[in-house]
Enzyme design. Structure first.
Site: not given
Ligand code: GLA
Length: 684
Positions: A164, A317
């Site tokens: 991320e 995710e």
């Protein structure tokens, strides 16, 4: 290989993986948090659940390198061997998102500094400055050793760079990098002064060294400085990604490489990254408490599919139940978790993964759900996980197929950033909210949409929607004109084309580059009172619209029709009698201008008009009449997704087979279970 020298990512690398494994299914796996006996239990349970891929090592740096220069990979050898023995492939992560504490202690300049000048410390994660040379050297060193050691390991089937990306630093080293970036962009300080409009408030710079990141200031920051700092930060993070990608590619030309995006994440321009990825990956945590989340999730998934421009994408995710980072974390039922996963597949995902495999006992995420909850396998959540694993195996026929769309909706990060400066007519006109509001009616009617970057080729689209593109350059305007000329419907929303790429307002009647195309022009931006303003619809156009709720809300523009037909006018207030919504012909196409934020039924009327004119229909005509039913066509399959709590009885045009149950659907109707799905392959 020099940084950034990669050729574009190749879909073939990822296709080879899904050809071998089918839809990827699994999650983040953090073996460093558990003992070897637990690893063995995990591997067994993964196999039983149909897990075929886990992401390992995202946060393992301190374990790999407990002291500077020391390496400890033996434990990972054991984990990878074990997973391989259980047919679980590994997406091996570079551990660079969370450096060991010793790095910041030894080299405080590796730690990030916020806009207030506060240097952040270790003890959480992401405690690094992307501008720090020392951090980057250490990150590359551990990446190189990891890749060298495991590039030939049979368990490793994919690489995952960092986690991320989204770190921003305002410190000294970042200031130097920012200046370097600015020199490259502008060449001379006077060009920068022009672009930033520094004649305003005595902001003129005589020397590059006077320029700083937009740290805490007494009053409003220069908007172009702020925009450039965002551009620079995004480019800097991409550089970090590329450095690690280069290390991987130097050793492994075959396996796909990715990093996990975060949907409409505000700090990174994913349009500029997607070419470097073999497969786009997304982390998505829709709020189960938000009634709009199914539509908003669909939009994000369409963005992910669109970013890859033909490349596959994976849901990297999501939560199996509740997250732990909202204030009040509503869980998802296993049924909803399954439905959201199938929704991603419907919209092009070739992988469905979770954060995380096993629920943590310690640490900041110990109350975050997982595929294997604290209570163990004998739980509703884990049963759901097993069921989903079985479902995904049945969906193999859709792997590698696409979702054809004839509608483009424009979105770009730079416009979003630039439009969100504090000082503007209203903070209530939100780019993302506009995008979502225009997308929702299409989602409800089952019309497929691609998210498109302004300036892209629009030849494939019959309808082009521009809910709000604040920065518009000549090239992007030209693309819209071309689309209309060849017969497309083009719909443009308010506060579009306001500024140039330096974020400076274009002077003249607005939207400056589009007035000729749209046959309408404006002169004043007008935020509206809380209860809005009534819209008087032209009766020939407005029939069928619930006029009781025909209102302009939030924001409006003072417009003049310069040849366009007026479909709706403001009735009352500052803009009484002036046009609000117009339509005109342009070449073989038609153009609408929506100079406000209309209430739902009015916006739906505009979009419906545009779809009809463009000859675009839904994947299944009935979708629009069944609230909560999402219909998507992907490759050979028609996905019917029921977001309601009751079973739906849906008419379908032809005999078909449900991939999920194997049952034949005949007699023209199919029952879609509550919070469930049917995936039809039409017979013949
Ligand atoms: C992100 C991160 C994960 C985890 C989850 C929790 O997606 O990548 O490491 O923190 O959020 O929802």
């Amino acid at each position: 290989m020099p940084v950034g020298s990669q050729s574009a990512g190749e879909a073939g690398r990822f296709a080879a993986l899904t050809e071998a494994l089918g839809i990827l299914y699994g999650g983040d796996y953090n073996p460093e948090q558990w003992d070897p006996a637990t690893w063995r239990e995990d591997a067994r349970l993964m196999r039983e659940a149909g897990v075929n891929l886990v992401t390992v090592g995202v946060f393992s740096w301190a374990r790999y390198e407990p002291r500077p220069g020391v390496r400890d990979f033996d434990w990972l050898d054991e984990v990878l061997d074990l997973l391989h023995a259980h047919d679980v492939a590994v997406d091996l992560a570079t551990p660079t998102a969370s450096p060991p504490a010793w790095l910041g202690r030894r080299f405080p300049e590796t730690l990030p500094v916020d806009a207030d000048g506060v240097r952040l410390v270790a003890g959480s994660r992401n405690h690094f400055s992307p501008a720090s040379r020392i951090y980057r050297e250490h990150a590359l060193a551990i990446t190189t050793d990891l890749v060298d050691r495991y590039a030939d390991h049979p368990a490793v089937r994919m690489w995952h760079v960092g986690n991320e990306f989204g770190q921003v630093c305002y410190g000294e080293e970042s200031a130097r990098e920012f200046r370097r970036w600015l020199v490259e962009r502008y060449g001379t300080i006077e060009r920068l002064n022009d672009a930033w409009g520094t004649a305003f408030w005595s902001q003129h710079y005589a020397d590059w060294d006077e320029i700083l990141p937009p740290r805490r200031m007494p009053y409003h920051v220069n908007p172009t400085q702020s925009l450039d700092f965002r551009r620079y930060s995004s480019d800097l993070m991409r550089e970090l990604f590329r450095e690690q990608l280069d290390v991987i590619r130097a050793r492994d030309a075959v396996r796909p490489v990715t990093t996990n995006f975060m949907g409409f994440f505000p700090l990174v321009d994913y349009w500029s990254w997607a070419d470097d990825l073999d497969v786009v990956a997304d982390d998505a945590y829709p709020d189960p408490g938000d009634p709009h989340s199914p539509a908003d999730a669909a939009l994000t998934q369409d963005l992910m599919r669109s970013l890859g421009q033909g490349r596959p994408w994976v849901l990297m995710e999501q939560a199996a139940g509740a997250v732990s980072w909202r204030e009040h974390n509503l869980p998802k039922s296993p049924e909803r978790s399954r439905l959201e996963s199938l929704q991603a597949v419907a919209r092009g995902a070739d992988g469905v993964c979770f954060f995380q495999w096993r629920a943590a006992r310690a640490g900041a995420e110990r109350f975050h759900s997982a595929m294997l909850p604290h209570a163990g396998p004998d739980t509703r959540v884990h049963e759901g996980v097993r069921r989903l694993g079985a479902d995904l195996r049945l969906l193999r026929p859709v792997v590698g197929t696409t979702v054809p769309a004839r509608v483009a909706i424009l979105f770009d990060w730079e416009s979003w950033w630039a439009a969100h400066e504090l000082a503007r007519p209203t903070v209530r006109l939100d780019t993302l909210a506009q995008l979502r509001a225009w997308y929702r009616p299409l989602w409800e009617t089952g019309v497929a949409v691609d998210v498109v970057r302004p300036g892209s080729d629009l030849a494939a689209y019959d309808v082009v929607l521009v809910p709000q593109t604040y920065l518009l350059d000549e090239h992007a305007a030209e693309r819209l004109t071309e689309a209309a000329a060849r017969g497309a419907s083009v719909v443009v929303g308010p506060f579009t084309g306001v500024a140039d790429t330096d974020a400076q307002v274009r002077t003249g009647r607005f939207p400056v580059l589009l007035t000729g195309l749209l046959g309408v022009s404006g002169e004043e931006w007008v935020p509206l009172p809380d209860d809005g303003v009534t819209l008087a619809l032209d009766p020939r156009w407005g029939s069928g619209v619930d006029v009781v709720d025909a209102r302009a809300t939030t924001f409006a523009e003072a417009l003049r029709a310069d040849g366009a037909a007026v479909l709706a006018r403001f009735a009352g207030g500052h803009l009484d009698g002036l046009p609000a919504i117009t339509r005109t012909t342009a070449g073989a196409g038609r153009c609408w201008y929506v100079g406000t934020v209309p209430t739902g039924p009015v916006l739906e009327r505009v979009l419906d008009d545009a779809l009809r004119a463009g000859g675009v229909g839904p994947a299944l005509a009935v979708a629009a009449e069944v609230p909560g039913l999402e219909v998507v066509r992907r490759g050979p399959a028609l996905f019917l997704l029921n977001h309601t709590g009751v079973e739906l009885d849906v008419p379908v045009p032809s005999a078909a087979t449900d991939l999920l149950t194997g049952s034949e659907v005949s007699g023209g109707r199919v029952r879609v279970p509550a919070t469930g799905a049917v995936v039809l392959i039409e017979d013949g």
